[in-house]
Scaffold this motif. Structure first.
Motif, mmCIF file in Angstrom:
data_model
loop_
_atom_site.group_PDB
_atom_site.id
_atom_site.type_symbol
_atom_site.label_atom_id
_atom_site.label_comp_id
_atom_site.label_asym_id
_atom_site.label_seq_id
_atom_site.Cartn_x
_atom_site.Cartn_y
_atom_site.Cartn_z
ATOM 1 N N GLU A 195 84.878 -14.415 7.636
ATOM 2 C CA GLU A 195 85.022 -15.149 6.378
ATOM 3 C C GLU A 195 86.062 -14.536 5.449
ATOM 4 N N VAL A 196 86.099 -13.206 5.325
ATOM 5 C CA VAL A 196 86.962 -12.594 4.309
ATOM 6 C C VAL A 196 88.222 -11.957 4.880
ATOM 7 N N GLY A 197 88.234 -11.524 6.116
ATOM 8 C CA GLY A 197 89.401 -10.833 6.679
ATOM 9 C C GLY A 197 89.540 -9.442 6.062
ATOM 10 N N LEU A 257 80.615 -4.458 7.858
ATOM 11 C CA LEU A 257 80.224 -5.848 7.617
ATOM 12 C C LEU A 257 79.813 -6.512 8.930
ATOM 13 N N CYS A 258 78.951 -7.516 8.828
ATOM 14 C CA CYS A 258 78.572 -8.290 10.012
ATOM 15 C C CYS A 258 79.776 -9.115 10.461
ATOM 16 N N SER A 259 79.760 -9.529 11.704
ATOM 17 C CA SER A 259 80.912 -10.249 12.264
ATOM 18 C C SER A 259 81.189 -11.546 11.513
ATOM 19 N N GLN A 260 80.164 -12.254 11.086
ATOM 20 C CA GLN A 260 80.353 -13.502 10.344
ATOM 21 C C GLN A 260 81.101 -13.242 9.035
ATOM 22 N N ARG A 261 80.695 -12.212 8.322
ATOM 23 C CA ARG A 261 81.336 -11.880 7.034
ATOM 24 C C ARG A 261 82.777 -11.413 7.246
ATOM 25 N N GLN A 262 83.017 -10.652 8.310
ATOM 26 C CA GLN A 262 84.376 -10.203 8.602
ATOM 27 C C GLN A 262 85.303 -11.391 8.835
ATOM 28 N N ARG A 286 74.201 -4.229 9.757
ATOM 29 C CA ARG A 286 75.493 -4.573 9.157
ATOM 30 C C ARG A 286 75.275 -5.400 7.890
ATOM 31 N N VAL A 287 76.103 -5.146 6.889
ATOM 32 C CA VAL A 287 76.034 -5.860 5.613
ATOM 33 C C VAL A 287 76.597 -7.256 5.806
ATOM 34 N N CYS A 288 75.860 -8.255 5.338
ATOM 35 C CA CYS A 288 76.304 -9.637 5.529
ATOM 36 C C CYS A 288 76.464 -10.400 4.215
ATOM 37 N N SER A 289 76.345 -9.721 3.079
ATOM 38 C CA SER A 289 76.564 -10.402 1.795
ATOM 39 C C SER A 289 77.272 -9.491 0.831
#
Length: 165
Positions: A100-102, A93-98, A162-165
């Motif tokens: 957001e969800v943990g 996952l992209c850092s932003q998504r990581q 990296r996957v972001c969605s």
């Protein structure tokens, strides 16, 4: 008496014939100069065309490589989910998504949404203002046999997709 201002008439009655006026001949070497100019112009035009063709070739090749890389990144992510390797999927996952969800929240959410198979049905890459993004369209078959269509959005981070969605 003869007129000193007018010459005597020609015996045939017509004025004497003037030599033919020919256009001036070009100086030797002018044709070579023109040929040299045309050769130089032709070479420059050929180089420009070759440069443009080379650029098109590398642009198409780079775009093809980018869409292949996006597809491979999405495939790795989906394969990790399919095999229950949630930690590995989370790492994709992209850092932003990581953020957001943990990691624990991601594992819990994904374990409740198991799939039996997937297939990648489309992909594309865009580059806007130096930011590369990719989109992969997937068909996912769930445990209940229903097909779900989804679009995965990917971004380029640290040289990897990296996957972001």
């Amino acid at each position: 008496m003869a007129n000193p201002f007018h010459p005597p008439p020609h015996p045939s009655g017509y004025p004497p014939q003037q030599p033919a006026a020919y256009p001036p001949q070009p100086a030797p070497g002018n044709n070579k100069t023109l040929a040299n100019v045309l050769i130089v112009v032709g070479v420059l035009l050929g180089l420009c065309c070759a440069g443009g063709a080379t650029r098109v070739f590398f642009t198409v090749r780079d775009a093809d490589n980018a869409t292949r890389e996006v597809s491979e990144a999405a495939d790795g992510y989906l394969r990790d989910l399919l095999d229950g390797r949630y930690r590995e999927a989370y790492a994709r996952l992209c850092s932003q998504r990581q953020v957001e969800v943990g990691e624990n929240g991601f594992a819990v959410a994904q374990s409740g949404q198991q799939m039996t198979s997937y297939s990648i049905v489309g992909r594309q890459v865009q580059d806007r203002h130096g930011v590369s993004t990719g989109s992969v369209q997937v068909a996912i078959i769930g445990m209940d046999g229903k097909m779900i269509s989804d679009d995965l959005v990917l971004v380029r981070e640290d040289g990897e997709w990296r996957v972001c969605s």
